[in-house]
Design an enzyme around this catalytic site. Sequence first.
Site, PDB file in Angstrom:
ATOM      1  N   HIS A  21      -6.551   9.489   3.351  1.00 24.88           N
ATOM      2  CA  HIS A  21      -5.916   8.589   4.308  1.00 24.88           C
ATOM      3  C   HIS A  21      -5.841   7.180   3.732  1.00 24.88           C
ATOM      4  CE1 HIS A  21      -6.210  10.921   8.353  1.00 24.88           C
ATOM      5  NE2 HIS A  21      -5.868  11.702   7.344  1.00 24.88           N
ATOM      6  N   TYR A  42      -7.571   4.468  16.583  1.00 26.54           N
ATOM      7  CA  TYR A  42      -8.627   3.890  17.417  1.00 26.54           C
ATOM      8  C   TYR A  42      -7.935   3.119  18.530  1.00 26.54           C
ATOM      9  CZ  TYR A  42     -12.080   4.605  13.624  1.00 26.54           C
ATOM     10  OH  TYR A  42     -12.916   5.139  12.672  1.00 26.54           O
ATOM     11  N   PRO A  48     -20.879   5.819  15.742  1.00 24.25           N
ATOM     12  CA  PRO A  48     -19.903   6.449  14.852  1.00 24.25           C
ATOM     13  C   PRO A  48     -18.586   5.705  14.692  1.00 24.25           C
ATOM     14  CG  PRO A  48     -19.961   7.586  16.967  1.00 24.25           C
ATOM     15  CD  PRO A  48     -21.076   6.582  16.992  1.00 24.25           C
ATOM     16  N   LYS A 102     -19.780   5.382   9.408  1.00 25.02           N
ATOM     17  CA  LYS A 102     -20.729   4.986   8.375  1.00 25.02           C
ATOM     18  C   LYS A 102     -21.960   5.873   8.234  1.00 25.02           C
ATOM     19  CE  LYS A 102     -18.199   1.705   7.087  1.00 25.02           C
ATOM     20  NZ  LYS A 102     -17.328   2.098   5.970  1.00 25.02           N
ATOM     21  N   TYR A 122     -14.456  -0.802   5.847  1.00 22.99           N
ATOM     22  CA  TYR A 122     -14.214   0.580   6.271  1.00 22.99           C
ATOM     23  C   TYR A 122     -14.137   1.500   5.049  1.00 22.99           C
ATOM     24  CZ  TYR A 122     -12.573   4.284   9.396  1.00 22.99           C
ATOM     25  OH  TYR A 122     -12.466   5.447  10.130  1.00 22.99           O
TER      26      TYR A 122
END
Length: 394
Positions: free
Chosen positions: A72, A198, A289, A293, A386
Amino acid sequence: MRTQVAIIGAGPAGLLLGHILHQAGIGFTILERTSREHLLGRIRAGVLEQGSVDVLAELGLDADLRERGLTHHGIHLQHDGERHHVDFVELVGRTVSIYGQQALVAHLLAEHDRLGSDIRFEVTDAAPAGLDGSNPTVSYTDGGVATELACEFVVGADGYHGVGRRSIPGITAFERDYPFGWLGILADVPPSTDDLIYALHRDGFAMHSMRSLEVSRLYLQVAHDESIDDWSDARIWDALQTRLGSDGWTLHEGAITEKSITPMRSFVVSTLTHGRLFLAGDAGHIVPPTGAKGLNSAIADVTMLGRALVRSIREGDETGLAGYSDAALSRQWKVQQFSQWMTDMLHLHREAPDASARDFRYRSQVGQLEYLFGSRHAQESLAEQYAGLPFTTE
């Protein structure tokens, strides 16, 4: 019995550490309290940072990842139906990979089977001793037989409830509990998105993830004490349609094959070492979550710890082991702040005292997202964290 490194816990941290040690010619034994079937059946996180992917490739453990993993290039963030793509490749030149922890554990375990590694399942009463000296031991019961394993080092990779952390005298913990959890489902339907979504919504957070090109993984924010029995499949899909909805986009529904509610918490211990004992992964820290991580933190720990153990055993250089706890915890606190930031920004905070305060909080979160959408610097910071911070003991 004797080995060089006794590893308590056969999750991804323990299994990966075993491979690092094997490739350096160092002996190890892994002790696991659950059954092999239970270990392979646990469904966990599914996002690997660039650094985690690189470590698996360096160790030659990425064959299944290359075949089944999904690369991704970023994530989608949205509020109130407005969606924005954060492109990691364009911003920081890095990617993440979708590859379930369940698949990683299965592959690592299969490779251990091929090597004939000493992994013992369903052992009970594991108890490290002699950690202050040069000859520690781990006693345990295997098939009803009391056994003692002598070793040079002990690694507690046995999770939050394991014996590893409890074996460190005077250890303290820093914790934060959240008043919400994630209702997660697996659904037999192709993902409706290219990258993860998200979403902040007035009904609560939602997320669209995936496990493969045929299986979707989706989440809803719920109260931490809600019962899964109160969430029918129809209610789940209705909530997902509402919270993830965006003009010109369709969320495809399918058969739900698994659903559960997981509470959320932040947890970090004061030290990861005591004498010849070292903690790794969930034994030493847990993150909510939202920032993806947890698994990556475990991989970072054992990468640093594995290198330090190799230098100690092969070269007599104790520098890495002496600095392991400080280095791993320094990285972990950076990971914790990122995970907390993502969690606070994207979840509905119903605990505010009145409607005005709740609305103020929500509008400020929208302001955070709007700033992020319009600032390349803010997006670069998100992408850098990220996609993953370095694994180093320097």
